[in-house]
Motif scaffolding. Sequence first.
Motif, mmCIF file in Angstrom:
data_model
loop_
_atom_site.group_PDB
_atom_site.id
_atom_site.type_symbol
_atom_site.label_atom_id
_atom_site.label_comp_id
_atom_site.label_asym_id
_atom_site.label_seq_id
_atom_site.Cartn_x
_atom_site.Cartn_y
_atom_site.Cartn_z
ATOM 1 N N GLU A 271 15.006 7.164 1.903
ATOM 2 C CA GLU A 271 15.147 7.692 0.554
ATOM 3 C C GLU A 271 13.790 8.224 0.104
ATOM 4 N N SER A 272 13.827 9.191 -0.840
ATOM 5 C CA SER A 272 12.524 9.583 -1.375
ATOM 6 C C SER A 272 12.190 8.551 -2.438
ATOM 7 N N VAL A 273 11.341 7.624 -2.091
ATOM 8 C CA VAL A 273 11.146 6.447 -2.929
ATOM 9 C C VAL A 273 9.844 6.507 -3.725
ATOM 10 N N GLY A 274 9.145 7.634 -3.683
ATOM 11 C CA GLY A 274 7.838 7.688 -4.330
ATOM 12 C C GLY A 274 6.890 6.828 -3.527
ATOM 13 N N VAL A 275 6.323 5.822 -4.170
ATOM 14 C CA VAL A 275 5.429 4.920 -3.442
ATOM 15 C C VAL A 275 6.285 4.036 -2.543
ATOM 16 N N VAL A 276 5.990 4.024 -1.259
ATOM 17 C CA VAL A 276 6.801 3.213 -0.351
ATOM 18 C C VAL A 276 6.527 1.724 -0.614
ATOM 19 N N TRP A 278 5.726 -1.006 1.081
ATOM 20 C CA TRP A 278 4.561 -1.773 1.544
ATOM 21 C C TRP A 278 3.300 -1.422 0.772
ATOM 22 N N ARG A 279 3.190 -0.146 0.332
ATOM 23 C CA ARG A 279 2.002 0.257 -0.436
ATOM 24 C C ARG A 279 2.026 -0.371 -1.833
ATOM 25 N N ARG A 280 3.212 -0.419 -2.434
ATOM 26 C CA ARG A 280 3.338 -1.018 -3.768
ATOM 27 C C ARG A 280 2.983 -2.508 -3.706
ATOM 28 N N VAL A 281 3.513 -3.166 -2.659
ATOM 29 C CA VAL A 281 3.264 -4.600 -2.488
ATOM 30 C C VAL A 281 1.774 -4.853 -2.222
ATOM 31 N N ALA A 282 1.160 -3.983 -1.409
ATOM 32 C CA ALA A 282 -0.284 -4.124 -1.130
ATOM 33 C C ALA A 282 -1.082 -3.925 -2.425
ATOM 34 N N GLY A 283 -0.598 -3.047 -3.286
ATOM 35 C CA GLY A 283 -1.262 -2.822 -4.578
ATOM 36 C C GLY A 283 -1.181 -4.062 -5.459
ATOM 37 N N LEU A 284 -0.036 -4.741 -5.433
ATOM 38 C CA LEU A 284 0.115 -5.968 -6.226
ATOM 39 C C LEU A 284 -0.804 -7.063 -5.685
ATOM 40 N N ARG A 285 -0.888 -7.146 -4.368
ATOM 41 C CA ARG A 285 -1.791 -8.130 -3.749
ATOM 42 C C ARG A 285 -3.240 -7.865 -4.189
ATOM 43 N N GLN A 286 -3.607 -6.575 -4.192
ATOM 44 C CA GLN A 286 -4.973 -6.198 -4.608
ATOM 45 C C GLN A 286 -5.216 -6.631 -6.050
ATOM 46 N N ARG A 287 -4.224 -6.395 -6.899
ATOM 47 C CA ARG A 287 -4.344 -6.732 -8.318
ATOM 48 C C ARG A 287 -4.543 -8.240 -8.510
ATOM 49 N N LEU A 288 -3.727 -9.017 -7.797
ATOM 50 C CA LEU A 288 -3.845 -10.481 -7.918
ATOM 51 C C LEU A 288 -5.225 -10.935 -7.457
ATOM 52 N N TYR A 289 -5.659 -10.399 -6.322
ATOM 53 C CA TYR A 289 -6.969 -10.793 -5.791
ATOM 54 C C TYR A 289 -8.078 -10.399 -6.769
ATOM 55 N N ASP A 290 -8.024 -9.172 -7.292
ATOM 56 C CA ASP A 290 -9.058 -8.692 -8.226
ATOM 57 C C ASP A 290 -9.119 -9.579 -9.464
#
Length: 406
Positions: A271-276, A278-290
Motif C-alpha cells: 500500500e502507499s503508506v507514507g512513512v513505512v 519500521w521507520r515510524r517505529v524507529a522514530g518512536l524509539r528515537q523519541r523515547l530514548y531522547d
Amino acid sequence: MIYLDYHATTPLAPEALEAMLPLMQELYANAGSTTHAAGRQVAELIERATVELAGLLGAADDELVFTSGATESNNLALFGTCLHPRQKRRKIVSVATEHKAVLDPLLRLERQGFEVVYVPVAQFDSLQPGVVDLGQLAEVVDEQTALVTIMLANNEIGTIQPLRAIADQCHRVGALLHTDATQALGRIPVDVDLLDVDLMSFSAHKFYGPKGVGGLYVRRKTRRVKLQPQIVGGGQQHNYRSGTINTAGIIGMHAALLGCYRLNAWSDGAESVGVVEWRRVAGLRQRLYDRLIQREPSLSLNGPGWPSEFGEAGELTRLPGNLNCCFYPIEGQSLMMDVPELAVSSGSACTSAEPGTSHVLRAIGLTEEQARSSLRFGIGRFNTEQDIELAADWLLASLEKLRRLI
Ligand code: PLP
C-alpha cells in the motif's frame, strides 16, 4: 495501560483475525480429509497461503514445516539435524545470547555427547554489542561442525547478526546454518536465499499473528537438509511434523505477515503508506530514548546504537522498535512496580519461569547489578506519539522518586 512489550508478543492484526474467523466457523474441516469437498476446500486455502507465505520468505512451499511456534521450531531444527541417523559430525556452534529455546536444546545435546562451542559476542562498550566475533567463529567452525545456530535478531538488545557472512563460513566446511528469526520476521525484510540459511524458525505472535503457531524453513531446493521428525504419528506435512495442522493459525499467520510486508512496502501489493511502519517505529524509539537521556544523562544504552539517518531496513544493525536501557542504580523491577500502567520487561518474557538477571546482558559484559537495573522496551504498530510521551513522563517521574529513596 501503555503496551511497550512488543518483543514478548504483539496484538493480533485485524486482517489476521478476519482471515481466521471462517476457519473457526464454517470451514472447520480437517485439511487432511481430502476424501470430501469440505476437506479439499480447506486444503486448497492452506496450500495457497503456504505458497504465498513461503514466497514472502524467498522459499518454496515444500520448504516450510508448520509448528506450534518458535520453541518447537528451534527444537525441531536442533534435534532434527543433529540427531539424524546419517549425521556423523558431533560439534555445534552458537552464541551465549541465544534465546532459551535454543540454549536448552543445546544443553540437552551436550549431555548426549555433542561438543557445543559458544563463540564470544562484542561487548557493551563496542560499536555493535552482541554481534558474533566473525574471526573467532572462523577458527571454531570446521569439518566436525554439524550445525551453527545463531539468531537473526536478538529479543532483548535487538542486535541483528551478519548472517550472510556467517553462512559463508558454515558452507565452506559443509556445516548447516540455523537461525532463530523469531524477532526479525515482520520487523525487517527476511529472505532465506539472501541470508543463505539452511533452517529458520519463526512464530506468528511476534508479527501480529495468533499465538501457538509458527514454522520452520528447511532448505530443500539448493541443498537438501536431512531432518529427523521429532513428532511422529499421522505423517502430516511430508512426515516432518505429524499432527492435524492448525488451519486457522496458518491462515492468520499468512495474513499477518502479508500485512507487515505491505505496511513496510516489502511486497508487490504494497500500500502507499507514507512513512513505512519500521521507520515510524524507529522514530518512536528515537523519541523515547531522547526524552529519557535528556533528563537522565547517566542512563546507558544496552546494545547497538543506530545512525540518525536510516538507509534501508535490510541494512539495520538493531531492530527498529527495540530499546534497552540501564537505569543504574535504580532496579528495573522497582521501576516496573512503580509504573504499573506501563507494560515493559526486564529481560525476556519467554523465560519468566526463571526470574534471574538477563543472560544476554551478562553475555555483553554488564555486571549483575547493571543487568538488574535494565529495562527492555519493544515498540510496535499500535503505539502512538502520545504513548511515548506519556511513558517517558511516567518513567522520569518514577526515577526521580526512586532516586530520593535510595
Ligand atoms: N526465540 C526468540 C528469539 C523469541 O523471542 C521467542 C519468544 O520470545 C521464542 C524463540 C519462543 O517463541 P514461541 O513463543 O513462539 O515459542
